[in-house]
Design a protein around this motif. Structure first.
Motif, short mmCIF file in Angstrom:
data_model
loop_
_atom_site.label_atom_id
_atom_site.label_comp_id
_atom_site.label_asym_id
_atom_site.label_seq_id
_atom_site.Cartn_x
_atom_site.Cartn_y
_atom_site.Cartn_z
N VAL A 158 0.85 -1.19 0.00
CA VAL A 158 0.00 0.00 0.00
C VAL A 158 0.89 1.24 0.00
CG1 VAL A 158 -2.07 -0.99 1.03
CG2 VAL A 158 -0.23 -0.23 2.52
N ARG A 160 -0.04 4.70 0.80
CA ARG A 160 -0.33 5.45 2.03
C ARG A 160 -0.03 6.93 1.97
NH1 ARG A 160 1.84 2.11 7.16
NH2 ARG A 160 3.87 2.75 6.32
N ASP A 161 0.45 7.44 0.84
CA ASP A 161 0.81 8.85 0.78
C ASP A 161 0.40 9.45 -0.57
OD1 ASP A 161 1.87 11.21 1.79
OD2 ASP A 161 3.91 10.77 1.12
N CYS A 182 5.34 3.73 1.80
CA CYS A 182 4.65 2.51 1.42
C CYS A 182 4.96 1.39 2.42
CB CYS A 182 5.03 2.08 0.00
SG CYS A 182 6.74 1.61 -0.22
N GLY A 199 0.75 9.77 6.82
CA GLY A 199 -0.12 10.00 5.67
C GLY A 199 -0.22 11.47 5.38
N ARG A 204 -5.65 12.25 4.11
CA ARG A 204 -5.73 11.00 4.86
C ARG A 204 -7.08 10.34 4.66
NH1 ARG A 204 -3.30 13.95 10.13
NH2 ARG A 204 -1.09 13.43 9.86
N SER A 205 -7.06 9.02 4.66
CA SER A 205 -8.31 8.28 4.66
C SER A 205 -8.97 8.42 6.02
CB SER A 205 -8.03 6.80 4.36
OG SER A 205 -7.27 6.23 5.41
N MET A 208 -7.03 6.56 8.76
CA MET A 208 -5.85 7.19 9.34
C MET A 208 -6.25 8.36 10.24
SD MET A 208 -2.74 7.24 10.02
CE MET A 208 -2.10 5.97 8.94
N ILE A 222 -5.10 0.37 8.17
CA ILE A 222 -4.76 0.88 6.84
C ILE A 222 -4.62 -0.28 5.88
CG2 ILE A 222 -3.20 2.35 5.53
CD1 ILE A 222 -4.74 3.67 7.87
N SER A 226 -7.73 2.04 1.68
CA SER A 226 -7.30 3.38 2.09
C SER A 226 -6.64 4.12 0.93
CB SER A 226 -6.33 3.28 3.27
OG SER A 226 -6.88 2.54 4.34
N ASP A 227 -5.83 3.40 0.15
CA ASP A 227 -5.23 4.00 -1.05
C ASP A 227 -6.30 4.42 -2.06
OD1 ASP A 227 -2.63 3.72 -0.20
OD2 ASP A 227 -2.17 1.98 -1.46
N GLN A 230 -7.72 7.72 -1.06
CA GLN A 230 -6.81 8.83 -1.33
C GLN A 230 -6.76 9.17 -2.82
OE1 GLN A 230 -3.05 7.65 0.47
NE2 GLN A 230 -3.54 8.80 2.32
#
Length: 291
Positions: A158, A160-161, A182, A199, A204-205, A208, A222, A226-227, A230
């Protein structure tokens, strides 16, 4: 003339302008392009070919070497991925530097890797510089980025950013970059970020955000979904020029009508109702665009 690398002016690393990768490729380090929490990115030119690339230097170190291991994990992930909408890895290496930190001087070996250069900015720049993105452009790029996320999730990682600043523009192509946060979902190695509340701020999701508020439950884990949240947030922002905050309705969406149900599902605050992963998101986008 030496090149000064830094995250903070009080902590600089001076290196020779020519660096050599592990495989012997020589690069001339040029102007600074960007910097983040752990590293700085400069433009570089390969001496033999004249081709231009980006080079990322790790400049933030700790005694446990966790940041080195995270940097190496990022490098391994992008080297596995071969997708036109994910940043392309070239090579890696290390270079000796003279470090000046709060008046103290020492020698430090710093790590780097070389990657594809995006020469046209990022989606944040694009959004601020023009009134709207033509439908024929964003449709193709949304499909490509979702397919890139599908490729990332296929190796059980994932990102995550995901945020507009981390979607770069290379020619007429949008590419997902900056894999510094990641993480693997395989649980076969050490968690390089622990329980950090990480994140992108504003992107952010909900999961998060719950973690940042101290909530630790099934609604703060997460995952791939979640990705999806985003990336869908970035899509919404690019078309509507505003963040998808709150409960969204069809009249809030100014893009192609067939895309709204796909984005609404991807932006659901409940991860159990949200689109599951990059593959599902890509398939739903393709179906909507074919209508």
């Amino acid at each position: 003339m030496k090149i000064d690398l830094f995250l903070r002016k009080s902590d600089t690393f001076s290196i020779e302008p020519r660096v050599s990768s592990e495989c012997g490729r020589i690069f001339e380090v040029e102007e600074r392009l960007d910097a983040g929490g752990n590293g700085a990115v400069h433009k570089c030119v390969e001496s033999k070919t004249g081709d231009e690339f980006a080079i990322k230097f790790l400049l933030n170190y700790d005694k446990s070497n966790k940041r080195v291991r995270r940097f190496e994990f990022e490098r391994r992930q992008i080297s596995k991925l071969h997708h036109s909408h994910l940043v392309r890895f070239e090579t890696q290496g290390s270079v000796r530097s003279k470090r000046k930190q709060k008046g103290r001087r020492s020698w430090k070996t710093i790590h780097f890797f070389v990657m594809e250069l995006a020469d046209s900015g990022n989606l944040k720049h694009l959004s601020l510089s023009r009134s709207s993105v033509p439908e024929e452009i964003y449709k193709a790029q949304f499909r490509g980025l979702a397919d890139g996320l599908k490729a990332l999730h296929k190796i059980n990682v994932v990102h995550r950013d995901i945020k507009p600043e981390n979607v770069l523009i290379s020619g007429d192509k949008w590419i997902l970059a900056d894999f510094g946060l990641c993480a693997s979902l395989a649980h076969t190695g050490r968690n390089l970020t622990g329980e950090e509340n990480l994140g992108p701020r504003f992107w952010r999701s909900p999961e998060m955000t719950n973690r940042c508020l101290g909530v630790h439950s099934n609604f703060s884990k997460i995952r791939k979904t979640s990705d999806v949240f985003q990336l869908a947030s970035v899509f919404w922002f690019i078309v509507n020029k505003r963040h998808p905050t709150g409960i969204i309705e069809e009249e809030d969406w100014s893009g192609a009508k067939t895309l709204f149900p796909v984005l609404k599902r991807a932006l659901d605050h409940c991860p159990k109702r949200r689109t599951f992963d990059g593959a599902s998101f890509y398939n739903e986008l393709c179906d909507a665009l074919a209508i």
